[in-house]
Design an enzyme around this catalytic site. Structure first.
Site, PDB file in Angstrom:
ATOM      1  N   CYS A 100       0.853  -1.181   0.000  1.00 40.50           N
ATOM      2  CA  CYS A 100       0.000   0.000   0.000  1.00 40.50           C
ATOM      3  C   CYS A 100       0.889   1.231   0.000  1.00 40.50           C
ATOM      4  CB  CYS A 100      -0.870   0.006   1.245  1.00 40.50           C
ATOM      5  SG  CYS A 100      -1.758  -1.532   1.453  1.00 40.50           S
ATOM      6  N   ARG A 112       1.303   1.651  -6.015  1.00 45.16           N
ATOM      7  CA  ARG A 112       1.496   0.632  -4.972  1.00 45.16           C
ATOM      8  C   ARG A 112       0.217  -0.140  -4.643  1.00 45.16           C
ATOM      9  NH1 ARG A 112       6.258   1.511  -2.289  1.00 45.16           N
ATOM     10  NH2 ARG A 112       5.563   0.220  -0.563  1.00 45.16           N
ATOM     11  N   TRP A 158      -3.672  -1.847  -1.395  1.00 44.26           N
ATOM     12  CA  TRP A 158      -3.706  -3.088  -2.172  1.00 44.26           C
ATOM     13  C   TRP A 158      -4.135  -4.145  -1.172  1.00 44.26           C
ATOM     14  CZ3 TRP A 158      -1.218  -7.923  -2.285  1.00 44.26           C
ATOM     15  CH2 TRP A 158      -1.387  -8.648  -3.466  1.00 44.26           C
ATOM     16  N   ASN A 198       1.052  -0.186   5.920  1.00 44.32           N
ATOM     17  CA  ASN A 198       1.477  -0.933   4.737  1.00 44.32           C
ATOM     18  C   ASN A 198       2.219  -2.168   5.253  1.00 44.32           C
ATOM     19  OD1 ASN A 198       2.618  -1.796   2.291  1.00 44.32           O
ATOM     20  ND2 ASN A 198       4.336  -0.377   2.467  1.00 44.32           N
ATOM     21  N   GLY A 199       1.788  -3.357   4.856  1.00 45.16           N
ATOM     22  CA  GLY A 199       2.448  -4.583   5.336  1.00 45.16           C
ATOM     23  C   GLY A 199       1.411  -5.553   5.882  1.00 45.16           C
ATOM     24  N   GLU A 213       9.298 -12.468 -21.066  1.00 39.20           N
ATOM     25  CA  GLU A 213       8.980 -11.094 -20.688  1.00 39.20           C
ATOM     26  C   GLU A 213       7.874 -10.523 -21.598  1.00 39.20           C
ATOM     27  OE1 GLU A 213       9.378  -9.357 -18.219  1.00 39.20           O
ATOM     28  OE2 GLU A 213       9.179  -7.281 -18.846  1.00 39.20           O
ATOM     29  N   LYS A 241       4.295  -9.217 -20.186  1.00 41.45           N
ATOM     30  CA  LYS A 241       3.797  -7.860 -20.453  1.00 41.45           C
ATOM     31  C   LYS A 241       2.391  -7.930 -21.024  1.00 41.45           C
ATOM     32  CE  LYS A 241       5.843  -6.088 -18.607  1.00 41.45           C
ATOM     33  NZ  LYS A 241       7.038  -6.289 -17.853  1.00 41.45           N
ATOM     34  N   GLU A 277      -0.234  -9.159 -18.367  1.00 45.14           N
ATOM     35  CA  GLU A 277      -0.533  -8.313 -17.207  1.00 45.14           C
ATOM     36  C   GLU A 277      -1.265  -7.036 -17.569  1.00 45.14           C
ATOM     37  OE1 GLU A 277       2.799  -7.174 -14.730  1.00 45.14           O
ATOM     38  OE2 GLU A 277       4.047  -6.754 -16.440  1.00 45.14           O
ATOM     39  N   HIS A 290       6.952 -29.959 -27.950  1.00 47.54           N
ATOM     40  CA  HIS A 290       6.700 -30.887 -26.836  1.00 47.54           C
ATOM     41  C   HIS A 290       5.374 -30.592 -26.138  1.00 47.54           C
ATOM     42  CE1 HIS A 290      10.648 -32.621 -27.290  1.00 47.54           C
ATOM     43  NE2 HIS A 290      11.156 -31.399 -27.318  1.00 47.54           N
ATOM     44  N   LYS A 324       2.725  -2.303  -7.859  1.00 41.74           N
ATOM     45  CA  LYS A 324       4.115  -2.194  -8.327  1.00 41.74           C
ATOM     46  C   LYS A 324       5.094  -2.912  -7.409  1.00 41.74           C
ATOM     47  CE  LYS A 324       7.109  -0.314 -11.167  1.00 41.74           C
ATOM     48  NZ  LYS A 324       7.145  -0.965 -12.475  1.00 41.74           N
TER      49      LYS A 324
HETATM   50  O1  M6R Z   1      10.285  -4.662  -7.711  1.00 43.54           O
HETATM   51  P1  M6R Z   1      10.648  -6.040  -8.214  1.00 43.54           P
HETATM   52  O2  M6R Z   1      11.510  -5.976  -9.418  1.00 43.54           O
HETATM   53  O3  M6R Z   1      11.216  -6.914  -7.158  1.00 43.54           O
HETATM   54  O4  M6R Z   1       9.266  -6.658  -8.652  1.00 43.54           O
HETATM   55  C1  M6R Z   1       9.186  -7.970  -9.119  1.00 43.54           C
HETATM   56  C2  M6R Z   1       7.863  -8.222  -9.798  1.00 43.54           C
HETATM   57  O5  M6R Z   1       6.809  -8.020  -8.914  1.00 43.54           O
HETATM   58  C3  M6R Z   1       7.665  -7.319 -11.018  1.00 43.54           C
HETATM   59  O6  M6R Z   1       8.709  -7.453 -11.927  1.00 43.54           O
HETATM   60  C4  M6R Z   1       6.334  -7.659 -11.707  1.00 43.54           C
HETATM   61  O7  M6R Z   1       6.406  -8.910 -12.291  1.00 43.54           O
HETATM   62  C5  M6R Z   1       5.965  -6.580 -12.736  1.00 43.54           C
HETATM   63  N1  M6R Z   1       4.563  -6.358 -12.685  1.00 43.54           N
HETATM   64  C6  M6R Z   1       6.312  -6.941 -14.120  1.00 43.54           C
HETATM   65  O8  M6R Z   1       5.906  -6.013 -15.056  1.00 43.54           O
END
Ligand code: M6R
Length: 611
Positions: A2, A27, A73, A99-100, A484, A488, A491, A507, A606
């Site tokens: 958060c 966040r 969050w 937060n936590g 990757e 992308k 998500e 396979h 994030k």
């Molecule tokens: O802050 P971090 O790089 O540790 O975060 C890791 C993942 O949560 C982050 O890369 C996540 O997969 C992103 N949403 C990817 O776009």
């Protein structure tokens, strides 16, 4: 996970808090709330985004020079008005944002219920503020002491801010495992999860350490540990610029961040690469040069996109430094009983520097005696503080939830680490290094060139935007690029996408291929080019639609693929830095065309500061 903001001073707190919450919305954006303190405590909160909260409080009195706000969050308790922060004590005098996760909240809650406490939410946070109230009632301790005693009883992670109607000249902030920054002004203090809400008011900041509590008055700050030892806080100068936090004319932060990559990769290389001397210099890990000569094995731990960067790092380090590398999901690594020795080097990669699983993996490896390097973007975050040494990626603030420029910066740093280790171990000649580093220095220009594919990528996006599934295939270090690309797309556009090593397609995934299935190949002219061509033919034979990322001037793949995107020729080692760009643009355009919220995709946040 958060975002929290607090203010105490002489200005109106509300506008500062709301602006700060917008900056921290990356966040979490399930709900938002504020508490303002004047003569009385006023709490306003609402499920939804910060803008929903703003609409909700329109016309309501938001005056007050002390206040705090939260963007959530959800973990404990569904996103709803009643689970939104701030939460209050039973007598409504104390208010908290958090937060936590308080892991033992259930045990505490049971005990408090037994004493007649009534809870209005399903959150762990509300339990903590009731605990403080209960301690005060039972012991007669003042608020400062009651908070300290309460924090000694909780297990878990927190960054909290507490205000009391009985003491309208004080804010209490504390942290353990979740980030907290205090901005120091003249007669005013700012509190936030990161420096972005603070930077326009002051450049002087204190990063609170774990287990520290700050008692903040308008013109006084006292920091103590939860063991009651007074601390001398270290005031640092922020290097962040305000423009870095604005969209700068782009429709979305993600697009801005994609376009920033020539600059971010250049910043990442600056002062570290000396092509004419054939030398890489990494000040942050210099002290460990001898260790690197003798290291037996490197373990890379990370999550999500950072894990993909780690996979690219594995190829590079094994190829150039000739040290065995294992790449682990931090979340899995921490729950195994991994074999780690003092001769191992662990590299933890994290954009935010706050990811809970990555932090836990670091702690585990540390306990077992390994040396830990961090590769992080956010300066002063938790991971750079708990690692032995590290290299910052210097990509600048990444606000779009989908990671873009952080990935290329991580890959750049890992490339440098690979060459650095190779240099220390004598695994590469000086002439070879001159050659590679000269090419590496040109990568920002090649990224610039690659961004010119934007219009053709957009046209391809239009063709495949309604697909329900998508495959991404690549070989060698283009396999993590495929992963990757798939991440992308899923998500931000919610299209189901998978990344595979191209050769693995036969396979299993090949069963999915029909005329409805777009298959994105990274098919540049490098070591597995011919093999990838065979894989493209296998897809075409089953009527799949092929989108291929190819090397400029390629004709062979062009003759088979439905769509091609040309990228400039570069050394195989640097392909991930270039080939990723059109994949980022592809997912961006598809998400925009599908009407998705690109910068704040559903259910995501994030920094994932919970397990
Ligand atoms: O802050 P971090 O790089 O540790 O975060 C890791 C993942 O949560 C982050 O890369 C996540 O997969 C992103 N949403 C990817 O776009």
């Amino acid at each position: 996970m958060c975002g929290i903001v607090g203010y105490i001073g002489y200005r109106d707190a509300y506008p500062i808090i709301i602006k700060g919450l917008h900056r921290l919305e990356y966040r979490g954006y399930d709900s938002a709330g504020v508490a303002l303190l004047d003569k009385e405590m006023r709490v306003y909160k609402k499920a939804g985004k910060v803008s929903d909260l703003e609409d909700f409080v329109k016309g309501i009195d938001t005056s007050g020079t002390i206040g705090m706000g939260h963007t959530r969050w959800a973990t404990h308790g569904a996103p709803s008005d009643r689970n939104s922060h701030p939460h209050s004590s039973g007598d409504r005098k104390l208010t908290i944002i958090h937060n936590g996760i308080i892991e033992n909240y259930n045990v505490i809650k049971e005990a408090l219920l037994g004493k007649g406490h009534i809870f209005k939410s399903d959150t762990d946070t509300e339990v903590l503020i009731h605990l403080v109230e209960d301690i005060q009632n039972e012991t007669g301790l003042d608020l400062q002491e009651a908070v300290r005693v309460a924090l000694n009883r909780v297990i878990g992670a927190y960054a909290i801010v507490i205000m009391s109607a009985d003491d309208p000249d004080m804010v209490i902030a504390a942290r353990k495992g979740s980030p907290m920054v205090i901005g120091v002004g003249k007669g005013e203090y700012f509190i936030a999860s990161d420096a972005t809400p603070i930077v326009e008011y002051t450049k002087n900041v204190i990063y609170l350490n774990d287990n520290e509590i700050a008692y903040i008055r308008r013109d006084d700050l006292l920091v103590k540990t939860i063991d009651n030892t007074v601390q001398t806080p270290y005031i640092q100068k922020l290097e962040l610029q305000l423009e870095m936090l604005e969209k700068g004319g782009y429709d979305h932060f993600m697009l801005k961040e994609i376009y920033e990559q020539p600059r971010s990769v250049r910043d990442c290389l600056r002062g570290r690469v000396y092509p004419q001397q054939g030398k890489v210099q990494l000040g942050g890990i210099k002290e460990y040069s001898d260790k690197l000569k003798n290291v037996d094995r490197i373990i890379i731990v990370a999550c999500g996109t950072s894990w993909h960067a780690g996979l690219v790092g594995e190829y590079l380090i094994e190829e150039y430094a000739r040290v065995p590398v294992e790449v682990e999901y931090a979340s899995e690594f921490r729950y195994r009983n991994p074999i780690i020795t003092e001769k191992d080097l662990v590299i933890a990669i994290s954009q935010s520097g706050e990811t809970a699983d990555t932090m836990a993996a670091i702690e585990l490896a540390k306990e077992k005696g390994a040396t830990i390097f961090g590769v992080c973007n956010v300066v002063g975050a938790s991971i750079p503080r708990i690692t032995h040494a590290g290299v910052y990626t210097h990509a600048g603030p990444e606000i779009g939830v989908a990671s873009t420029k952080a990935f290329t910066a991580q890959v750049t740093v890992l490339t440098l680490i690979a060459f650095y280790i190779a240099q220390q171990r004598g695994a590469i000649t000086r002439n070879k290094l001159i050659e590679y580093l000269t090419e590496l220095n040109e990568i920002p220009d090649l990224i610039e060139q690659t961004l010119k594919t934007n219009e053709s990528v957009k046209a391809i996006s239009e063709k495949i935007k309604d697909s329900r599934n998508c495959l991404f295939l690549g070989r060698g270090s283009s396999f993590p690029v495929a992963l990757e690309g798939a991440l992308k797309l899923k998500e931000i556009s919610y299209i189901h996408a998978e990344g595979y090593p191209a050769a693995e397609m036969k396979h299993g995934p090949i069963a999915l291929i029909d005329e409805e299935m777009p298959v994105v190949f990274i098919a540049t002219k490098h070591s597995s080019y011919e093999k990838v061509i065979s894989n493209i033919q296998e897809v075409k034979a089953r009527k799949g639609q092929v989108i291929a990322i190819v090397t400029e001037g390629d004709t062979a793949v062009r003759s088979m693929a439905d769509y091609v995107i040309e990228i400039p020729q570069t050394n195989e080692a640097f392909v991930p830095l270039i080939a990723t760009i059109p994949l980022q643009l592809l997912s961006y355009h598809i998400a925009v065309m599908r009407g998705c919220n690109v910068d704040q995709p559903r259910n995501l946040a994030k920094s994932v500061t919970v397990e």
